[in-house]
Motif scaffolding. Sequence first.
Motif: not given
Length: 120
Positions: A21-26, A30-31, A53-55, A65-66
């Motif tokens: 649910g984290d926006k950065w994960t989303v 997608l990328n 934050v990206l790191t 495991g994603l």
Amino acid sequence: MTKGNAFDPNCPTRLVLDRIGDKWTVLVVLNLCQGPMRFTQLKDQIGGVTPKVLTQTLRAMARDGLLTRHVFAEVPPRVEYELTELGHSLRAPIQAITDWAEEHVLQVMASRTGTLDQDE
């Protein structure tokens, strides 16, 4: 293994929901659905995310495991990130939520500002 129960406050399903649910994960998912990417490519594509934050997001996603992190023995070292099979399985649900958000963003923003016509 049994199925989790998101309504049980002690169930680790809630940790999984926090991650996906984290926006950065989303945005990372997608990328990376388009294929492996380097850190700078991801940062540029996502926009607005700090390197720190990206790191943190990439490390957490790898731990869960994603995605995988591939380091190539080059000078300078080249690192690419790629979704695992588990990560790819998020594509459809995340894309559906993203599509919904893009379609309804004006209504949500109007509701926030109180400009939505009550009859709509």
